[in-house]
Design an enzyme around this catalytic site. Structure first.
Site, PDB file in Angstrom:
ATOM      1  N   GLU A  16      -4.469 -13.405   6.607  1.00 37.64           N
ATOM      2  CA  GLU A  16      -3.394 -13.125   5.647  1.00 37.64           C
ATOM      3  C   GLU A  16      -2.093 -13.740   6.164  1.00 37.64           C
ATOM      4  O   GLU A  16      -1.827 -13.695   7.364  1.00 37.64           O
ATOM      5  CB  GLU A  16      -3.197 -11.613   5.501  1.00 37.64           C
ATOM      6  N   ARG A 107      -1.717  -2.320  -7.334  1.00 32.35           N
ATOM      7  CA  ARG A 107      -0.666  -1.607  -8.052  1.00 32.35           C
ATOM      8  C   ARG A 107       0.698  -1.910  -7.445  1.00 32.35           C
ATOM      9  O   ARG A 107       1.682  -2.101  -8.145  1.00 32.35           O
ATOM     10  CB  ARG A 107      -0.923  -0.089  -7.991  1.00 32.35           C
ATOM     11  N   GLY A 108       0.775  -1.907  -6.094  1.00 32.20           N
ATOM     12  CA  GLY A 108       2.076  -1.993  -5.418  1.00 32.20           C
ATOM     13  C   GLY A 108       2.555  -0.602  -5.076  1.00 32.20           C
ATOM     14  O   GLY A 108       2.121   0.390  -5.673  1.00 32.20           O
ATOM     15  N   ASP A 109       3.445  -0.527  -4.103  1.00 26.63           N
ATOM     16  CA  ASP A 109       3.961   0.783  -3.686  1.00 26.63           C
ATOM     17  C   ASP A 109       5.000   1.282  -4.674  1.00 26.63           C
ATOM     18  O   ASP A 109       5.742   0.496  -5.260  1.00 26.63           O
ATOM     19  CB  ASP A 109       4.569   0.683  -2.283  1.00 26.63           C
ATOM     20  N   ALA A 122      -3.975  -0.142 -10.432  1.00 28.15           N
ATOM     21  CA  ALA A 122      -4.599  -1.453 -10.230  1.00 28.15           C
ATOM     22  C   ALA A 122      -5.790  -1.660 -11.167  1.00 28.15           C
ATOM     23  O   ALA A 122      -6.031  -2.775 -11.635  1.00 28.15           O
ATOM     24  CB  ALA A 122      -5.032  -1.586  -8.771  1.00 28.15           C
ATOM     25  N   TYR A 143      -9.315   1.891   0.902  1.00 27.36           N
ATOM     26  CA  TYR A 143      -8.640   2.654   1.960  1.00 27.36           C
ATOM     27  C   TYR A 143      -9.635   3.527   2.717  1.00 27.36           C
ATOM     28  O   TYR A 143      -9.961   4.638   2.256  1.00 27.36           O
ATOM     29  CB  TYR A 143      -7.530   3.519   1.322  1.00 27.36           C
ATOM     30  N   GLN A 210       5.770  -0.377  16.359  1.00 32.17           N
ATOM     31  CA  GLN A 210       5.137  -0.928  15.145  1.00 32.17           C
ATOM     32  C   GLN A 210       3.927  -0.092  14.716  1.00 32.17           C
ATOM     33  O   GLN A 210       3.737   0.193  13.545  1.00 32.17           O
ATOM     34  CB  GLN A 210       4.738  -2.390  15.406  1.00 32.17           C
ATOM     35  N   LYS A 270       1.187 -15.272  12.591  1.00 34.22           N
ATOM     36  CA  LYS A 270       1.123 -15.758  13.971  1.00 34.22           C
ATOM     37  C   LYS A 270      -0.188 -16.524  14.179  1.00 34.22           C
ATOM     38  O   LYS A 270      -1.250 -15.900  14.348  1.00 34.22           O
ATOM     39  CB  LYS A 270       1.199 -14.592  14.954  1.00 34.22           C
TER      40      LYS A 270
HETATM   41  P1  FAD Z   1      -4.394   1.865  -7.080  1.00 28.89           P
HETATM   42  O1  FAD Z   1      -5.800   1.431  -6.944  1.00 28.89           O
HETATM   43  O2  FAD Z   1      -3.807   1.876  -8.442  1.00 28.89           O
HETATM   44  O3  FAD Z   1      -4.269   3.316  -6.422  1.00 28.89           O
HETATM   45  C1  FAD Z   1      -3.004   3.912  -6.172  1.00 28.89           C
HETATM   46  C2  FAD Z   1      -3.163   5.434  -6.070  1.00 28.89           C
HETATM   47  O4  FAD Z   1      -3.463   5.973  -7.358  1.00 28.89           O
HETATM   48  C3  FAD Z   1      -4.312   5.875  -5.163  1.00 28.89           C
HETATM   49  O5  FAD Z   1      -3.913   7.075  -4.531  1.00 28.89           O
HETATM   50  C4  FAD Z   1      -5.460   6.127  -6.133  1.00 28.89           C
HETATM   51  O6  FAD Z   1      -6.392   7.063  -5.622  1.00 28.89           O
HETATM   52  C5  FAD Z   1      -4.710   6.653  -7.351  1.00 28.89           C
HETATM   53  N1  FAD Z   1      -5.338   6.333  -8.637  1.00 28.89           N
HETATM   54  C6  FAD Z   1      -5.869   5.152  -9.025  1.00 28.89           C
HETATM   55  N2  FAD Z   1      -6.285   5.228 -10.292  1.00 28.89           N
HETATM   56  C7  FAD Z   1      -6.010   6.468 -10.726  1.00 28.89           C
HETATM   57  C8  FAD Z   1      -6.172   7.148 -11.978  1.00 28.89           C
HETATM   58  N3  FAD Z   1      -6.722   6.547 -13.029  1.00 28.89           N
HETATM   59  N4  FAD Z   1      -5.755   8.444 -12.064  1.00 28.89           N
HETATM   60  C9  FAD Z   1      -5.177   9.066 -10.996  1.00 28.89           C
HETATM   61  N5  FAD Z   1      -4.991   8.467  -9.805  1.00 28.89           N
HETATM   62  C10 FAD Z   1      -5.401   7.188  -9.663  1.00 28.89           C
HETATM   63  N6  FAD Z   1       1.535  -4.204  -1.510  1.00 28.89           N
HETATM   64  C11 FAD Z   1       2.411  -5.150  -1.916  1.00 28.89           C
HETATM   65  O7  FAD Z   1       3.511  -4.804  -2.393  1.00 28.89           O
HETATM   66  N7  FAD Z   1       2.128  -6.497  -1.793  1.00 28.89           N
HETATM   67  C12 FAD Z   1       0.966  -6.944  -1.275  1.00 28.89           C
HETATM   68  O8  FAD Z   1       0.749  -8.161  -1.173  1.00 28.89           O
HETATM   69  C13 FAD Z   1       0.017  -5.971  -0.830  1.00 28.89           C
HETATM   70  N8  FAD Z   1      -1.179  -6.343  -0.304  1.00 28.89           N
HETATM   71  C14 FAD Z   1      -2.104  -5.393   0.046  1.00 28.89           C
HETATM   72  C15 FAD Z   1      -3.346  -5.800   0.532  1.00 28.89           C
HETATM   73  C16 FAD Z   1      -4.296  -4.850   0.898  1.00 28.89           C
HETATM   74  C17 FAD Z   1      -5.647  -5.301   1.407  1.00 28.89           C
HETATM   75  C18 FAD Z   1      -3.991  -3.465   0.806  1.00 28.89           C
HETATM   76  C19 FAD Z   1      -4.999  -2.424   1.237  1.00 28.89           C
HETATM   77  C20 FAD Z   1      -2.766  -3.048   0.328  1.00 28.89           C
HETATM   78  C21 FAD Z   1      -1.810  -4.006  -0.064  1.00 28.89           C
HETATM   79  N9  FAD Z   1      -0.566  -3.633  -0.578  1.00 28.89           N
HETATM   80  C22 FAD Z   1       0.344  -4.585  -0.970  1.00 28.89           C
HETATM   81  C23 FAD Z   1      -0.202  -2.211  -0.667  1.00 28.89           C
HETATM   82  C24 FAD Z   1      -0.581  -1.583  -2.041  1.00 28.89           C
HETATM   83  O9  FAD Z   1       0.216  -2.144  -3.050  1.00 28.89           O
HETATM   84  C25 FAD Z   1      -0.342  -0.075  -1.914  1.00 28.89           C
HETATM   85  O10 FAD Z   1      -1.246   0.490  -1.030  1.00 28.89           O
HETATM   86  C26 FAD Z   1      -0.258   0.702  -3.227  1.00 28.89           C
HETATM   87  O11 FAD Z   1       0.378   1.951  -2.950  1.00 28.89           O
HETATM   88  C27 FAD Z   1      -1.603   0.991  -3.882  1.00 28.89           C
HETATM   89  O12 FAD Z   1      -2.144  -0.147  -4.413  1.00 28.89           O
HETATM   90  P2  FAD Z   1      -3.628  -0.126  -5.058  1.00 28.89           P
HETATM   91  O13 FAD Z   1      -3.834  -1.436  -5.681  1.00 28.89           O
HETATM   92  O14 FAD Z   1      -4.626   0.344  -4.065  1.00 28.89           O
HETATM   93  O15 FAD Z   1      -3.399   0.996  -6.170  1.00 28.89           O
END
Ligand code: FAD
Length: 289
Positions: A16, A107-109, A122, A143, A210, A270
């Site tokens: 990455e 989804r994003g944070d 997502a 996760y 970190q 890195k």
């Molecule tokens: P989702 O799959 O939508 O889940 C988010 C939360 O909602 C979870 O707790 C899930 O259990 C819950 N949920 C999902 N669907 C439902 C539903 N229908 N009803 C109720 N609850 C539900 N962030 C960035 O900003 N940029 C990046 O480039 C980036 N890259 C990443 C790469 C990886 C491999 C990982 C693991 C994370 C990355 N992230 C990145 C962080 C990510 O955006 C966050 O972890 C975010 O909070 C959740 O994204 P998600 O796509 O898993 O969300």
């Protein structure tokens, strides 16, 4: 090439990168990507505003240049919270014009001022991309210790199943420091009928500060053996970083011995970390070249 097609044939190895901030970030990213491409990864992923950096503008441009100029497949991340369908369409068009075939749909944070526009989860983005850009290969996040907002690991795995059902082709895990937790998660996914390949993301810790931040942002547990290594490294930042790379290489080789679908290294821009991981995986026979 589409990542799901590579995963059908072999266990993958990938890195990455995140777009650097400041002047000439595309050029800076390409220097890093070209260096990493020497390790012959199956793909290089490019983050999208990770950590709330707001640095989204260059992801598609960097992914396109990796795809066109390094001989390596690019995986472009995309987050959907705060984005409209029109934003997503424009991004996908940019990727497709650049020859990129792989998107990590996220989804994003949650952040102040970032409300859902057209997508809340997502799985909704995945379903939309499958319908509007069916030629893309779609990855999704998973996760092993449960997402920080999820009430339980079981509930999070139900959400993960929704991503598979929406059309996700493969998964990439969040970082973790205890492989046993991943093995248990993998078994739980089998029980939940999650069948798409799971590539495992590993990040070397770089310092006590970190890894503590990681634990608090991602909810990753820190096993006693990691704490002991950091104690042994003392206050020396070089020794702490070395301990992190050594530990990550041990984690990768253990995962390789336990038959994972793919290994993805959060190499933190890195190339030396990417090289160390590749060397370790060649030594344990996971990587052939
Ligand atoms: P989702 O799959 O939508 O889940 C988010 C939360 O909602 C979870 O707790 C899930 O259990 C819950 N949920 C999902 N669907 C439902 C539903 N229908 N009803 C109720 N609850 C539900 N962030 C960035 O900003 N940029 C990046 O480039 C980036 N890259 C990443 C790469 C990886 C491999 C990982 C693991 C994370 C990355 N992230 C990145 C962080 C990510 O955006 C966050 O972890 C975010 O909070 C959740 O994204 P998600 O796509 O898993 O969300």
């Amino acid at each position: 090439m589409r990542i799901n097609e590579i995963l059908e044939k072999k266990q993958t190895f990938s890195f990455e990168i995140f777009p650097p901030r400041g002047d000439l970030p595309v050029e800076q990213a390409m220097v890093i990507a070209e260096d990493m491409a020497h390790e012959r990864p199956d793909w290089i992923s490019v983050t999208f505003s990770a950590g709330g950096s707001g640095n989204t503008g260059n992801t598609a441009a960097i992914a396109s240049r990796i795809q066109r100029h390094t001989g390596t497949n690019a995986l472009a991340h995309l987050t959907c919270l705060g984005s409209s369908k029109a934003d997503v369409n424009a991004y996908v068009q940019h990727l497709q014009e650049g020859g990129v075939q792989n998107v990590l749909a996220l989804r994003g944070d949650r952040a102040p001022g970032r409300a859902a526009v057209d997508f809340s989860y997502a799985s909704e983005l995945i379903e939309y991309l499958k319908r509007t850009a069916p030629s893309l290969c779609i990855g999704a996040a998973c996760y092993p210790e449960g997402h920080v907002e999820a009430p339980s690991l079981t509930a999070d795995i139900e959400s993960l199943k929704r991503k598979q059902d929406a059309g996700a082709d493969f998964l990439v895990t969040q970082l973790f420091f205890d492989n046993e937790l991943f093995y248990r998660f993998r078994e739980a996914c089998v029980r939940a009928r999650i069948k798409i390949p799971i590539t495992v993301g590993i990040m070397p810790f770089t310092s006590t500060k970190q890894i503590t931040r990681m634990a608090f942002t991602c909810g990753a547990s820190i096993p006693a053996r990691v704490i002991k290594r950091l104690i042994a490294a003392g206050d020396n930042p070089v020794d702490q970083a070395r301990a992190g790379v050594e530990y990550a290489c041990e984690q990768l080789c253990d995962l390789a011995a336990n038959g994972v679908d793919g290994l993805h290294v959060y190499s933190m821009n890195k190339p030396n970390v990417a090289r160390a991981a590749h060397e370790a995986l060649r030594a344990c026979g996971y990587c052939k070249e």
